[in-house]
Write an enzyme that holds these catalytic residues in place. Sequence first.
Site, PDB file in Angstrom:
ATOM      1  N   ALA A 187       0.843  -1.206   0.000  1.00  0.00           N
ATOM      2  CA  ALA A 187       0.000   0.000   0.000  1.00  0.00           C
ATOM      3  C   ALA A 187       0.877   1.255   0.000  1.00  0.00           C
ATOM      4  O   ALA A 187       0.593   2.223  -0.712  1.00  0.00           O
ATOM      5  CB  ALA A 187      -0.927  -0.004   1.209  1.00  0.00           C
ATOM      6  N   ASN A 231       3.477  -1.103  16.563  1.00  0.00           N
ATOM      7  CA  ASN A 231       4.940  -1.189  16.435  1.00  0.00           C
ATOM      8  C   ASN A 231       5.678  -0.394  17.512  1.00  0.00           C
ATOM      9  O   ASN A 231       6.902  -0.249  17.445  1.00  0.00           O
ATOM     10  CB  ASN A 231       5.388  -0.673  15.062  1.00  0.00           C
ATOM     11  CG  ASN A 231       4.716  -1.394  13.917  1.00  0.00           C
ATOM     12  OD1 ASN A 231       3.972  -0.795  13.162  1.00  0.00           O
ATOM     13  ND2 ASN A 231       4.957  -2.686  13.796  1.00  0.00           N
ATOM     14  N   ARG A 269      11.304   4.700  10.473  1.00  0.00           N
ATOM     15  CA  ARG A 269      10.732   4.183  11.716  1.00  0.00           C
ATOM     16  C   ARG A 269      11.789   4.032  12.810  1.00  0.00           C
ATOM     17  O   ARG A 269      11.480   3.973  13.989  1.00  0.00           O
ATOM     18  CB  ARG A 269      10.035   2.846  11.439  1.00  0.00           C
ATOM     19  CG  ARG A 269       8.978   2.983  10.322  1.00  0.00           C
ATOM     20  CD  ARG A 269       7.735   2.202  10.565  1.00  0.00           C
ATOM     21  NE  ARG A 269       7.082   2.590  11.787  1.00  0.00           N
ATOM     22  CZ  ARG A 269       5.977   2.046  12.276  1.00  0.00           C
ATOM     23  NH1 ARG A 269       5.416   1.066  11.620  1.00  0.00           N
ATOM     24  NH2 ARG A 269       5.441   2.453  13.401  1.00  0.00           N
ATOM     25  N   GLU A 285      10.030  -5.281  15.697  1.00  0.00           N
ATOM     26  CA  GLU A 285       8.885  -4.490  15.233  1.00  0.00           C
ATOM     27  C   GLU A 285       7.767  -4.446  16.262  1.00  0.00           C
ATOM     28  O   GLU A 285       6.638  -4.040  15.965  1.00  0.00           O
ATOM     29  CB  GLU A 285       8.381  -5.054  13.895  1.00  0.00           C
ATOM     30  CG  GLU A 285       9.428  -5.020  12.785  1.00  0.00           C
ATOM     31  CD  GLU A 285       9.571  -3.646  12.108  1.00  0.00           C
ATOM     32  OE1 GLU A 285       8.571  -2.970  11.861  1.00  0.00           O
ATOM     33  OE2 GLU A 285      10.735  -3.241  11.828  1.00  0.00           O
ATOM     34  N   ARG A 325      11.393  -8.195   8.684  1.00  0.00           N
ATOM     35  CA  ARG A 325      11.727  -7.105   9.613  1.00  0.00           C
ATOM     36  C   ARG A 325      11.962  -7.565  11.056  1.00  0.00           C
ATOM     37  O   ARG A 325      12.602  -6.870  11.840  1.00  0.00           O
ATOM     38  CB  ARG A 325      10.591  -6.082   9.631  1.00  0.00           C
ATOM     39  CG  ARG A 325      10.364  -5.360   8.326  1.00  0.00           C
ATOM     40  CD  ARG A 325       9.644  -4.059   8.662  1.00  0.00           C
ATOM     41  NE  ARG A 325       8.836  -3.533   7.588  1.00  0.00           N
ATOM     42  CZ  ARG A 325       8.054  -2.475   7.718  1.00  0.00           C
ATOM     43  NH1 ARG A 325       7.942  -1.865   8.888  1.00  0.00           N
ATOM     44  NH2 ARG A 325       7.360  -2.032   6.704  1.00  0.00           N
ATOM     45  N   HIS A 361       4.383  -7.519   8.314  1.00  0.00           N
ATOM     46  CA  HIS A 361       4.261  -7.829   9.742  1.00  0.00           C
ATOM     47  C   HIS A 361       3.311  -9.023   9.896  1.00  0.00           C
ATOM     48  O   HIS A 361       2.384  -9.188   9.101  1.00  0.00           O
ATOM     49  CB  HIS A 361       3.649  -6.653  10.528  1.00  0.00           C
ATOM     50  CG  HIS A 361       4.563  -5.471  10.680  1.00  0.00           C
ATOM     51  ND1 HIS A 361       4.146  -4.175  10.477  1.00  0.00           N
ATOM     52  CD2 HIS A 361       5.866  -5.392  11.040  1.00  0.00           C
ATOM     53  CE1 HIS A 361       5.152  -3.337  10.708  1.00  0.00           C
ATOM     54  NE2 HIS A 361       6.211  -4.051  11.041  1.00  0.00           N
ATOM     55  N   CYS A 397      -3.007  -2.114  13.357  1.00  0.00           N
ATOM     56  CA  CYS A 397      -1.718  -1.402  13.382  1.00  0.00           C
ATOM     57  C   CYS A 397      -1.804  -0.166  14.254  1.00  0.00           C
ATOM     58  O   CYS A 397      -0.809   0.273  14.830  1.00  0.00           O
ATOM     59  CB  CYS A 397      -1.325  -0.933  11.985  1.00  0.00           C
ATOM     60  SG  CYS A 397      -1.155  -2.236  10.782  1.00  0.00           S
TER      61      CYS A 397
HETATM   62  O1  SUG Z   1       5.888   0.253   8.936  1.00  0.00           O
HETATM   63  N1  SUG Z   1       3.805   2.176   6.873  1.00  0.00           N
HETATM   64  C1  SUG Z   1       3.966   1.372   8.070  1.00  0.00           C
HETATM   65  C2  SUG Z   1       2.703   0.578   8.346  1.00  0.00           C
HETATM   66  C3  SUG Z   1       2.785  -0.090   9.673  1.00  0.00           C
HETATM   67  C4  SUG Z   1       1.695  -1.093   9.879  1.00  0.00           C
HETATM   68  N2  SUG Z   1       1.782  -1.652  11.171  1.00  0.00           N
HETATM   69  C5  SUG Z   1       1.442  -2.913  11.493  1.00  0.00           C
HETATM   70  N3  SUG Z   1       1.276  -3.833  10.589  1.00  0.00           N
HETATM   71  N4  SUG Z   1       1.337  -3.199  12.738  1.00  0.00           N
HETATM   72  C6  SUG Z   1       5.181   0.458   7.927  1.00  0.00           C
HETATM   73  O2  SUG Z   1       5.386  -0.088   6.839  1.00  0.00           O
HETATM   74  C7  SUG Z   1       4.474   3.905   5.278  1.00  0.00           C
HETATM   75  C8  SUG Z   1       5.008   5.305   5.348  1.00  0.00           C
HETATM   76  C9  SUG Z   1       5.211   5.930   4.002  1.00  0.00           C
HETATM   77  O3  SUG Z   1       5.454   5.218   3.033  1.00  0.00           O
HETATM   78  O4  SUG Z   1       5.134   7.192   3.935  1.00  0.00           O
HETATM   79  C10 SUG Z   1       4.688   3.133   6.577  1.00  0.00           C
HETATM   80  O5  SUG Z   1       5.626   3.398   7.287  1.00  0.00           O
END
Ligand code: SUG
Length: 417
Positions: free
Chosen positions: A27, A101, A129, A163, A195, A231, A348
């Site tokens: 996404a 996270n 992150r 994570e 990760r 994740h 999330c």
């Molecule tokens: O770490 N997206 C986060 C989404 C985290 C989802 N968390 C869980 N599954 N618990 C990530 O990939 C996208 C930020 C950007 O592309 O601007 C982002 O960091």
Amino acid sequence: MALVEINFDGIIGPSHNYAGLSLGNLASAKNAGRISQPRAAALQGLEKMRANIRLGLVQGAFLPQRRPNTVWLEQLATDPAHADTVLLANAMSASSMWTANAATVSPAPDTADGRCHLTPANLVTMPHRSHEWPETMAQLKVAFGNTEHFAIHEPVPAPFGDEGAANFMRLAPRHGEPGIEIFVYGESGGPFPARQHLVASQAVARKHGLDPAKTVFAEQSPAAIAAGAFHNDVVAVANETVLFCHEQAFTDRDTVFAELRAIMPETVIVEVPADRVSLEEAIRTYLFNAQLVTLPEGGMALILPTESQESEAVWTWLQEMIATNGPIRKLIPVDVRQSMANGGGPACLRLRVLADPATIDPRFLMDEAKLDHVAQVIGATWPETIDGDALADPALWDRIAAAHTALYNALSLNELI
Ligand code: SUG
């Protein structure tokens, strides 16, 4: 008061944007460069919290972090005015919204000293992150500062990626009783990074003083990571006796399920077969990135993204599951589309902490009146839109800083600014 499950949602920050920073998160890649809507995003998050409060659940919140992160840029010997585009985008991310996270949390009934243990996640695999944890730690230290009930550890050192709760699950006969802690790590993800490292998971289990006989380490299937499940919480979720997961979530599902059943015979596994919902469809719709909650009146509900309702394959399977009268009785779709477009679903956005609310700093606990107040601040100060080019605009940095200060003031948390 007894221990209750509290969901701490991340309030979506004023710098929320789509910079395509997360390799392996489909996404995030797909929406890179799209214009974001920070105000609408944050209000969607607040409405999810409100809906959960109305279900009778206890709700908490963590606050967005200061962006751009000048402390991190300073460590890199630069500043927002001089950092290159990529570095600046990494410093501007609102990614701390995904509090699953933020940390791994082992509740008091599972630990050797009877306290709730928390370890902030180092998130070292992704640069944007990796700089979250110091501010996360500062918030945890205030929210869970009562050392009679909570212990907060230093993050696992690099290079062992951690994570947090996104790669962690817990099963227990009931919330307040000792349970099984399940750490899901990755070895390989094909083209994408795994990760969560096993060494990190093992370190967290040791820090938290868990009983090895009730701790399970399970490998996430490389096929799931390669399909975009960066994740574990994109393909599995657990609550009390129930593990709800995709057939291809784990490398060796038979062994994992046998281990869980041997430790806790009450374990109920609700598995979605790949021939009904493919990994791709599960990841596109995020049906597993759901909050699986025990309702105060009994029975469980799955709070899942509206995207799952829009998929015929997913919704048909879920309706059939409900009709079997199993433990999951209710489906509650929620609209968190702004977060979903960056790969962050309902699960999330929350960190689960099993605790007596009276032992937590009340400024982090939410009720509807507080949500109204926060919504007012967001409505007045959060940018309506951010497009990629604006990330380098000093006027946006000022606007974001003012919004940040207004929220911390509203929640009387100025000491954390
Ligand atoms: O770490 N997206 C986060 C989404 C985290 C989802 N968390 C869980 N599954 N618990 C990530 O990939 C996208 C930020 C950007 O592309 O601007 C982002 O960091």
